[in-house]
Scaffold this active site. Structure first.
Site, short mmCIF file in Angstrom:
data_model
loop_
_atom_site.label_atom_id
_atom_site.label_comp_id
_atom_site.label_asym_id
_atom_site.label_seq_id
_atom_site.Cartn_x
_atom_site.Cartn_y
_atom_site.Cartn_z
N GLY A 10 -7.18 -40.50 -24.41
CA GLY A 10 -6.38 -41.21 -25.42
C GLY A 10 -7.20 -41.42 -26.67
O GLY A 10 -8.38 -41.04 -26.74
N PHE A 11 -6.58 -42.06 -27.63
CA PHE A 11 -7.24 -42.28 -28.92
C PHE A 11 -8.50 -43.15 -28.77
O PHE A 11 -9.60 -42.73 -29.12
CB PHE A 11 -6.21 -42.90 -29.87
CG PHE A 11 -6.81 -43.56 -31.07
CD1 PHE A 11 -7.55 -42.82 -31.98
CD2 PHE A 11 -6.62 -44.92 -31.29
CE1 PHE A 11 -8.11 -43.44 -33.09
CE2 PHE A 11 -7.16 -45.54 -32.39
CZ PHE A 11 -7.92 -44.80 -33.29
N ASP A 31 -7.43 -38.67 -16.88
CA ASP A 31 -6.30 -38.89 -17.80
C ASP A 31 -5.17 -37.95 -17.40
O ASP A 31 -5.44 -36.78 -17.10
CB ASP A 31 -6.74 -38.60 -19.25
CG ASP A 31 -5.81 -39.21 -20.28
OD1 ASP A 31 -6.30 -39.96 -21.13
OD2 ASP A 31 -4.58 -38.92 -20.24
N ASN A 32 -3.94 -38.44 -17.41
CA ASN A 32 -2.82 -37.54 -17.05
C ASN A 32 -2.12 -36.97 -18.29
O ASN A 32 -1.08 -36.34 -18.19
CB ASN A 32 -1.81 -38.27 -16.16
CG ASN A 32 -1.09 -39.39 -16.89
OD1 ASN A 32 -1.42 -39.69 -18.05
ND2 ASN A 32 -0.13 -40.00 -16.24
N GLY A 36 -2.18 -39.42 -23.96
CA GLY A 36 -3.43 -38.85 -24.48
C GLY A 36 -3.24 -37.36 -24.76
O GLY A 36 -2.16 -36.81 -24.53
N THR A 95 3.52 -48.17 -14.89
CA THR A 95 2.20 -47.60 -15.20
C THR A 95 1.16 -48.70 -15.35
O THR A 95 0.07 -48.62 -14.79
CB THR A 95 2.25 -46.81 -16.53
OG1 THR A 95 3.29 -45.87 -16.44
CG2 THR A 95 0.94 -46.13 -16.84
N ALA A 117 -8.96 -52.80 -20.64
CA ALA A 117 -8.40 -52.90 -21.99
C ALA A 117 -7.05 -53.60 -21.90
O ALA A 117 -6.09 -53.05 -21.38
CB ALA A 117 -8.23 -51.51 -22.59
N TYR A 149 5.78 -55.12 -22.17
CA TYR A 149 4.42 -54.61 -22.36
C TYR A 149 3.42 -55.77 -22.28
O TYR A 149 2.45 -55.73 -21.52
CB TYR A 149 4.32 -53.89 -23.71
CG TYR A 149 2.95 -53.39 -24.05
CD1 TYR A 149 2.25 -52.58 -23.16
CD2 TYR A 149 2.35 -53.72 -25.27
CE1 TYR A 149 0.98 -52.10 -23.48
CE2 TYR A 149 1.09 -53.25 -25.59
CZ TYR A 149 0.41 -52.45 -24.69
OH TYR A 149 -0.84 -51.99 -25.00
#
Ligand code: UDP
Length: 325
Positions: A10-11, A31-32, A36, A95, A117, A149
């Site tokens: 990802g970023f 990472d899937n 990303g 997720t 995070a 979220y």
């Protein structure tokens, strides 16, 4: 140090990977590629201390093997971006909650440090500016998918702190404020890549809602440095930290700045929230971190300010899309 970064393509994850490699650590990325991109880790692939697997963190045998091999887990894999969250709330909740559950479960077996995070979004609609880590979280009604979220990330925080309290698993929780810089995609609604793309293409710059809402934009390089320093600080264990930049900007000021710095002729237009997101969408009027806690513990300071961040982002967009130059 051997590190595992979930969401490392990802970023933020890929900037963190680069920063860890630069100071001599080993990095393995899981990472899937749901949000990303392989492009983010392409320049890292040849590095002798870098490895990766394209797979989901819910592949428990694989996750467990890589947790066993590392000293620290940076858990960044999550569904992010307000646009994505509003459009795919089931995916977001599943997720974020299930992913963190399995990471903590496997890390607990081997007592590996987990750096999680989280997000400034957990402060929700709170008006207690600047936001302190021990402040109340103020979320809206469950009909508004945006809050799913914040709530899913708040559950992640509760679960991580519960593992620390009950099972002695070392965890550090980071509430990342709007983190920006080169390489961030606008695909999931993030404002800076969208404004820069629109300005460079000569399209209208779309300010959602009143434009008086504020954000505080943290440079991804500063944030990555803060994440690494907190992972190395024993006193950070069991604690929650804001991370970002405390300089506040309105979204309309941001649009004006992007227009000026790109030299664009784009018009700045207003788009009601209902049209931009969904009916009844609630935004937060102001978002500013109180950085006292992280400053006191690791001497954190945000070094790169918005105009310089925008210059880097604009340069990056131009390099990727030569027709904008
Ligand atoms: N925004 C905007 N135009 C866009 C994208 C976003 O005006 O094209 C606004 C958005 O409504 C919010 C702010 O910019 O008020 C920051 O949005 P972003 O999605 O980047 O992050 P958020 O802080 O909302 O998670």
């Amino acid at each position: 140090m051997r590190t595992l970064i979930t969401g490392g393509a990802g970023f933020i994850g890929s900037h963190l990977a680069r920063a860890l490699l630069d100071i001599g650590h080993e990095v393995f990325v899981l990472d899937n590629l749901s949000t990303g991109s392989i492009d983010n880790i392409e320049p890292l692939k040849a590095h002798p201390r870098f490895g990766y697997a394209i797979d989901t963190i819910t592949n428990e045998p694989l996750l467990s093997e890589h947790i066993d091999r590392c000293d620290v887990v940076f858990h960044l894999a999550a569904a992010v971006g307000v646009q994505l969250i509003v459009e795919a709330p089931v995916h977001t909740i599943e997720t974020n909650v299930a992913g963190t559950e399995v990471v903590l479960k496997h890390a607990a077996k081997k007592r590996k440090l987990v750096v999680i995070a989280s997000t400034s979004e957990v402060y929700g609609k709170s008006t207690a500016i600047p936001f302190r880590e021990d402040a109340d979280l103020v979320l809206g009604a469950t009909h508004q998918h945006r809050w799913a979220y914040a709530c899913s990330k708040a559950i992640d925080e509760f679960l991580a702190l519960a593992y620390w309290k009950e099972r002695g698993l070392p965890v550090v929780i980071l509430r990342l404020f709007n983190t920006v810089g080169p390489g961030q995609t606008g695909r999931y609604g993030m404002v800076i890549p969208n404004f820069v793309r629109q300005a460079l293409a000569g399209e209208p710059i779309t300010v959602f809602g009143p434009g008086t809402q504020t954000r505080s934009f943290g440079f991804v390089g500063d944030v990555a440095r803060g994440i690494i320093a907190l992972a190395a600080e024993p006193k950070a264990v069991g604690e929650v930290f804001n991370l970002g930049n405390d300089h506040e900007t309105t979204i309309r000021e941001l649009a004006t700045l992007v227009k000026a710095q790109t030299g664009s002729n784009s018009e700045i237009v207003s788009v009601p929230y209902d049209e931009a997101y969904e009916s009844g969408f609630e935004d937060m009027p102001r978002r500013v971190p109180d950085l006292t806690k992280v400053q006191n513990l690791i001497g954190y300071e945000a070094r790169v300010q918005l105009p310089d961040i925008l210059s880097l982002v604009i340069e990056h967009h131009r390099a990727q899309r030569p027709e904008y130059v």
